[in-house]
Scaffold this motif. Structure first.
Motif, mmCIF file in Angstrom:
data_model
loop_
_atom_site.group_PDB
_atom_site.id
_atom_site.type_symbol
_atom_site.label_atom_id
_atom_site.label_comp_id
_atom_site.label_asym_id
_atom_site.label_seq_id
_atom_site.Cartn_x
_atom_site.Cartn_y
_atom_site.Cartn_z
ATOM 1 N N GLY A 176 0.764 -1.212 -0.073
ATOM 2 C CA GLY A 176 0.134 0.008 -0.033
ATOM 3 C C GLY A 176 0.939 1.381 0.044
ATOM 4 N N SER A 177 2.156 1.154 -0.108
ATOM 5 C CA SER A 177 3.129 2.203 -0.088
ATOM 6 C C SER A 177 4.339 2.016 -1.009
ATOM 7 C CB SER A 177 3.584 2.592 1.233
ATOM 8 O OG SER A 177 4.439 1.880 1.847
ATOM 9 N N VAL A 178 4.821 3.125 -1.595
ATOM 10 C CA VAL A 178 6.018 2.890 -2.561
ATOM 11 C C VAL A 178 7.131 3.737 -1.675
ATOM 12 C CG1 VAL A 178 6.962 3.325 -4.828
ATOM 13 C CG2 VAL A 178 4.424 2.720 -4.489
ATOM 14 N N GLU A 179 8.093 2.658 -1.441
ATOM 15 C CA GLU A 179 9.268 3.419 -0.900
ATOM 16 C C GLU A 179 10.224 3.639 -2.049
ATOM 17 O OE1 GLU A 179 11.024 0.780 1.983
ATOM 18 O OE2 GLU A 179 9.428 0.564 3.210
ATOM 19 N N ASN B 231 5.530 13.525 -6.259
ATOM 20 C CA ASN B 231 4.567 12.723 -5.639
ATOM 21 C C ASN B 231 4.414 12.798 -4.290
ATOM 22 O OD1 ASN B 231 2.949 11.493 -8.058
ATOM 23 N ND2 ASN B 231 5.113 11.485 -8.648
ATOM 24 N N ASP B 232 5.798 13.077 -3.576
ATOM 25 C CA ASP B 232 5.936 12.612 -2.168
ATOM 26 C C ASP B 232 5.574 13.906 -1.370
ATOM 27 O OD1 ASP B 232 6.670 11.768 0.216
ATOM 28 O OD2 ASP B 232 8.722 11.848 -0.101
ATOM 29 N N GLU B 233 4.244 14.352 -1.112
ATOM 30 C CA GLU B 233 3.913 15.646 -0.609
ATOM 31 C C GLU B 233 4.861 15.793 0.871
ATOM 32 O OE1 GLU B 233 -0.207 17.095 1.566
ATOM 33 O OE2 GLU B 233 -0.264 16.236 -0.514
ATOM 34 N N ASN B 234 5.030 14.895 1.667
ATOM 35 C CA ASN B 234 5.519 15.095 2.924
ATOM 36 C C ASN B 234 7.052 14.915 2.967
ATOM 37 O OD1 ASN B 234 5.917 12.157 3.049
ATOM 38 N ND2 ASN B 234 4.473 12.090 4.747
ATOM 39 N N THR C 127 10.223 10.228 1.588
ATOM 40 C CA THR C 127 10.562 9.043 0.621
ATOM 41 C C THR C 127 9.808 7.743 0.683
ATOM 42 O OG1 THR C 127 12.406 8.182 1.836
ATOM 43 C CG2 THR C 127 12.963 10.100 0.170
ATOM 44 N N VAL C 128 8.520 7.876 1.072
ATOM 45 C CA VAL C 128 7.437 6.831 1.184
ATOM 46 C C VAL C 128 6.224 7.607 0.595
ATOM 47 C CG1 VAL C 128 5.958 5.240 2.247
ATOM 48 C CG2 VAL C 128 8.442 5.632 3.100
ATOM 49 N N LEU C 129 5.828 6.858 -0.715
ATOM 50 C CA LEU C 129 4.703 7.403 -1.250
ATOM 51 C C LEU C 129 3.557 6.565 -1.128
ATOM 52 C CD1 LEU C 129 5.629 7.733 -5.300
ATOM 53 C CD2 LEU C 129 5.304 9.507 -3.471
#
Length: 139
Positions: free
Chosen positions: A64-67, A97-100, A103-105
């Motif tokens: 559920g996430s993309v490192e 894409n990585d708002e915060n 480095t985990v989307l």
């Protein structure tokens, strides 16, 4: 005289290459891959479906996430001659894409970035993206 010929040749190459460079901005295969009903317009639903497929393809471990390392592997960003754990700088595309910036989307970050890209590409504000508005990789 040779210098004049070189300059003239350079100008001619630039003039003839410019239209083909502009044409390269439109990626018809990607447009058709997003425009699932082939009406030559990308709707918000088609864009969201595309982003979901893209996220699923990037999420190699299906958690559920993309490192960033998953992103590197999915996009083959590491040179073939580099070691498996060699450093790869975080790309601008990933950062967008990585708002915060962790480095985990997350799926939410990824979909929000897609909505923002859709809005930016919809230059006439009609809620759709036409072929002239579409610039790959945009969405």
């Amino acid at each position: 005289m040779t210098k004049v010929i070189s300059i003239a040749l350079g100008c001619m190459i630039t003039l003839f290459a410019a239209p083909s460079l502009h044409a390269a901005e439109f990626n018809s295969a990607q447009f058709l891959g997003i425009d699932r009903n082939a009406d030559n317009i990308i709707s918000p639903a088609e864009a969201a479906t595309y982003r979901e497929r893209l996220f699923t393809n990037l999420d190699l471990d299906a958690n559920g996430s993309v490192e960033f390392e998953e992103y590197v592997k999915a996009n083959q960003l590491r040179a073939a001659t580099a070691g498996p754990g060699s450093a790869v700088p975080v790309t601008d595309a990933y950062k967008r894409n990585d708002e915060n910036g962790d480095t985990v989307l997350t799926r939410e970050e990824f979909m929000a970035a897609g909505k923002a890209a859709f809005k930016a590409l919809d230059t006439n504000n009609d809620g759709m993206i036409s072929q002239p508005e579409f610039v790959a990789p945009g969405l």
